[in-house]
Each structure stands twice: as structure tokens, then as C-alpha cells.
Write a protein that holds these residues in place. Structure first.
Motif, PDB file in Angstrom:
ATOM      1  N   LEU A 180      56.709 138.032   8.914  1.00  0.00           N
ATOM      2  CA  LEU A 180      56.611 139.164   9.838  1.00  0.00           C
ATOM      3  C   LEU A 180      57.715 139.108  10.893  1.00  0.00           C
ATOM      4  O   LEU A 180      58.327 140.131  11.228  1.00  0.00           O
ATOM      5  CB  LEU A 180      55.235 139.171  10.495  1.00  0.00           C
ATOM      6  N   LYS A 202      57.165 142.658   5.361  1.00  0.00           N
ATOM      7  CA  LYS A 202      55.713 142.638   5.217  1.00  0.00           C
ATOM      8  C   LYS A 202      55.336 141.670   4.098  1.00  0.00           C
ATOM      9  O   LYS A 202      55.945 141.694   3.022  1.00  0.00           O
ATOM     10  CB  LYS A 202      55.181 144.030   4.884  1.00  0.00           C
ATOM     11  N   ARG A 259      47.011 140.090   8.624  1.00  0.00           N
ATOM     12  CA  ARG A 259      48.467 140.229   8.719  1.00  0.00           C
ATOM     13  C   ARG A 259      49.170 140.492   7.395  1.00  0.00           C
ATOM     14  O   ARG A 259      50.362 140.778   7.380  1.00  0.00           O
ATOM     15  CB  ARG A 259      49.065 138.961   9.350  1.00  0.00           C
TER      16      ARG A 259
END
Length: 450
Positions: A113, A118, A161
Motif C-alpha cells: 500500500l 493494491k 487492507r
């Protein structure tokens, strides 16, 4: 050098990615609390790997995480796909969690990140804990329960995340080459008697998807290896053999995931392992369908005394990679268009979750790795994707394989698929020309779409 301008037709929100997998790059197989995997065992058996190597050191990614994720950032990709080593999280595949293993992947997600990409996480890219294989591996339905527990633990730690999740990478390869022909770990030669492995891998996919959604995951898909299957001739016997193999390689995974059924001709192979509710579990809603593509497959009928009713034939008339794989970008366009035509509304948005090629160029006297063939390969395959998109196929992104020259399974280190050259003695990284090309392509297309 191939110019990015030669790749028209990619939509403004098209995503570019790059990938690796744990056993191929991490190394540190006996560090950080990691347990043994079936590939550790397989590689220790003489004659299994082309150059006698193993993933014991790999690219030493475990110790060079910062350096490698910096490369991801320099490449400028939208998405970085990596896998988690099941035996690094559960050394025996079940029981107590190895905190150091989870911490490593927690840090990796944060690093990705920070690099501007991503994370796309694969839970299983072939490194089954050896302790579970000792209990029957993917032939044992209990392995599915252990996988679901593993998915639950990893999801609870990382789902807040991680952008995309892929529970199982290429179940067709695991089934066909791991349990059918014995060319991959665990090296079993069961032929069609290995079919229950396919069902258990698909069931594991479904159970993991349920566990991940419960943990908060918002995008779950798959990464199935697909290819157009071409008959060796127009003879009815060859055509029939190709249809059988097409069902085994493609339909056996597409139909249960998207339609909740097995191909009618293959159902008898699985009826003794399919329980009530299994197909509903497998047919979880998918946010994307991942297609891994490398080359078409040509099939002919085999001799009557052969153990299988089909045999692989050479795909001729095309250039080949450094390891002899035919380069047929139009095969990708063909498969995408046929996939959509056959299943229509059942097909979710598609990502090319892996496509790559092996060429063995080394740094020259000036430190330059001139791998023009790799540039040409990816340019041609992205053009094929763009053509499919223009014909109505909803393809959202492309993950090039791979970031690093890694341990390429039975090819060992003879297979160099990376955009970054790795000296496997010194572990020195050198960006290839293809690295610079891919980075420039991404920048150019983004600039043109702004």
C-alpha cells in the motif's frame, strides 16, 4: 522498443498488475516458524526438477521484502498479486497459528500500500503443508475444513487492507499435474482417479470465500488456468478427445463456479465425493473471474491401450518461448470471446490474473538485460485483450507474470519469467528492458486517459 501507442482500446479504468507466489520467491523455508510444504518434499526427490534446484532460497524475498516492494512501486502498477504460504501461517496446516508468519504478511500488505499498489492475495498457490499431505492431501475432504480455518485467520488479519482475494490458484494444474500425471508436487500418478482433488479444491474455494466475506473481504474471485483446446485434426476421434480434455481443463472449473454444476460427462467421476450442498458452496458470488493464460492446448486421441483417452500434441506454426511454449496471443482473445458467448450473464468482470513468458537473457557488459521478446509477448497479449474488450468482453485488468526471475516449479531456475533479472548466486536484482517498457506503458496509458 514496442511503443505503448500500439495498444489502443484499453478503457480508462483498466488496471495493470504484476505477480509473484510465495514458494517461488520467498526462500527462508526453515525460518520464521514456517513448516514444510509438499514442494519442499518434491524438490528433494532426485529427478523432479529440471536443474535439481528448489525454492529453499528462491529470490530470498523473505529477507529482501523492502527492496522488492520498492520495485513494485517503481513499476507503477495498480495491483500487486502475491500468495501467502499456508505452512508459514500454520506450520502443520492446522492447530496453532505461527504469529511470525502472519506478521510477515501483515507487513507486506502495508508495504504494498505504501508503494502505491493494491494487494491481491492468493491463499493457496500450491504449497500445501506436508503434514496435511501425509493425511491424504487434497484427496482428503478434511483438508477443505483446514483450509477454511486458514482463510478465516488470514482474513481476520488482512481483509481490512486487501483489495482482491483469490482463494485457490489454478486448481486444474494442481489436479492434472500434481495428482494426475505426477509432474508437480505431490507427484501422484492417479490419472482420472485424481478427479476428487478437483472437487475438494473447488469446495475449498467456496468455503474460503464464505470465511473471507465474514471477515470483511469485499472482492473475491478466482485464478483458473484456461486455454482453448484445439483438436489435432478434423478426424472425429481427435475432435472427441479434445472435447473430453476441454471438459477436464476448462469446464470442470467454470461450470461449478458459475453455474453450480459439473459437466454432464464428468459427473460420474465425482459422484462419490459430492455431498448435498457442495455445489451451492462452490458457487459463491464472484466479484471477478480470473483467467491465467499461457498457450493453447492441442489434443489428439491416444492409443487404445493408453491410460487416458487423449494425448497432448505439439502446437506448431508459432514462435516459442525460451522453454518451448508456443506464443499464441490470439488464443487469449479466442478464449475470452468464447467464454462470454457460452455463459453470457453468468460471467463476472474478468481479470487476466496471470500471463507470462520465459526468456533467459542475462545482463550484458553494461548491465542491460535486453529481453525484447518479453516486451513483444506482453504487447501482443494486451492487444488481444483490447480486441476482446472491443468485442464486448468485460476485462478489467491484466497481471503480468512475474515481477522476479523466480523458482519456476519443475523448470527450476531455467524458467526466467521476470521483469527483474535475479542472479540466484548473489541475489542481485537488475531491471530488464521489459520492466522499463511496462512502467512506461502504464504511465502513457494513464496520461492518455486523464
Amino acid at each position: 522498443m514496442t511503443k505503448p501507442a500500439q495498444l489502443p482500446g484499453l478503457p480508462a479504468d483498466f488496471r495493470f498488475g504484476i505477480g509473484t507466489s510465495a514458494y517461488q520467491v520467498e526462500g527462508a523455508v526453515d525460518q520464521g516458524g514456517r513448516g514444510s510444504s509438499i514442494w519442499d518434499t518434491f524438490c528433494s526427490e532426485p529427478g523432479r526438477i529440471a536443474d535439481g534446484s528448489s525454492g529453499r532460497v528462491g529470490c530470498d524475498h523473505y529477507h529482501r521484502l523492502d527492496e522488492d516492494i520498492d520495485l513494485v512501486g517503481a513499476l507503477g502498477v495498480d495491483d500487486y498479486r502475491f500468495s501467502i504460504a499456508w505452512p508459514r501461517v500454520f506450520p502443520s496446516g492446522r492447530g496453532n497459528v505461527n504469529a511470525a508468519g502472519l506478521d510477515f504478511y501483515d507487513r507486506m500488505v502495508d508495504k504494498v500500500l505504501e508503494a502505491g499498489a493494491k494487494p491481491t492475495v492468493t491463499l493457496y498457490q500450491w504449497d500445501l503443508p506436508q503434514a496435511l499431505e501425509d493425511d491424504g492431501g487434497w484427496l482428503n475432504r478434511a483438508t477443505v475444513d483446514h483450509f477454511a480455518d486458514y482463510a478465516e485467520i488470514v482474513g481476520a488479519r488482512l481483509a481490512d487492507r486487501v483489495e482482491h482475494w483469490i482463494p485457490v490458484n489454478e486448481p486444474s494444474v494442481v489436479t492434472t499435474f500434481g495428482y494426475g500425471s505426477g509432474e508437480h508436487a505431490p507427484g501422484k500418478k492417479l490419472m482420472l482417479d485424481g478427479a476428487p482433488v478437483a472437487h475438494h479444491l473447488l469446495l475449498a474455494h467456496g468455503r474460503a470465500a464464505i470465511a473471507l466475506r465474514a471477515a470483511g473481504a469485499t472482492s473475491i474471485g478466482c485464478a483458473n488456468n484456461h486455454a482453448p483446446v484445439w483438436p489435432a485434426s478434423d478426424d472425429d476421434a481427435d475432435v472427441g478427445a479434445s472435447k473430453i480434455f476441454d471438459a477436464l481443463w476448462n469446464g470442470l472449473y467454470v461450470e461449478p463456479m458459475l453455474l453450480g454444476r459439473y459437466p454432464i460427462d464428468l459427473a460420474p467421476l465425482l459422484e462419490h465425493v459430492v455431498f448435498e450442498g457442495d455445489l451451492a458452496t462452490i458457487r459463491q458470488p464472484l466479484d471477478f473471474y480470473g483467467v491465467n493464460y499461457y498457450t493453447p492446448i492441442r489434443i489428439g486421441v491416444s492409443d487404445a491401450e493408453a491410460p487416458m483417452p487423449f494425448e497432448f500434441r505439439e502446437v506448431v506454426g508459432y514462435p516459442v518461448t525460451g522453454v518451448g511454449w508456443p506464443v499464441v496471443p490470439d488464443g487469449l482473445r479466442e478464449w475470452l470471446i468464447m467464454f462470454r458467448a457460452r455463459l453470457r450473464a453468468a460471467v463476472p468482470p474478468i481479470y487476466i490474473t496471470a500471463s507470462g513468458c520465459s526468456y533467459s537473457a542475462d545482463p550484458d557488459a553494461d548491465g542491460i538485460v535486453d529481453d525484447q521478446e518479453r516486451i513483444d509477448y506482453h504487447a501482443a497479449h494486451l492487444t488481444a485483450v483490447a480486441e476482446a474488450i472491443r468485442m464486448g468482453v468485460d476485462v478489467r485488468g491484466y497481471f503480468a507474470w512475474s515481477l522476479l526471475d523466480d523458482f519456476a516449479w519443475p523448470l527450476g531456475y531455467r524458467g526466467r519469467f521476470g521483469f527483474v533479472h535475479v542472479d540466484h548466486v548473489t541475489q542481485e536484482r537488475t531491471r530488464k528492458r521489459s520492466f522499463d517498457w511496462y512502467a512506461e506503458l502504464i504511465r502513457t496509458i494513464r496520461a492518455g486517459n486523464d
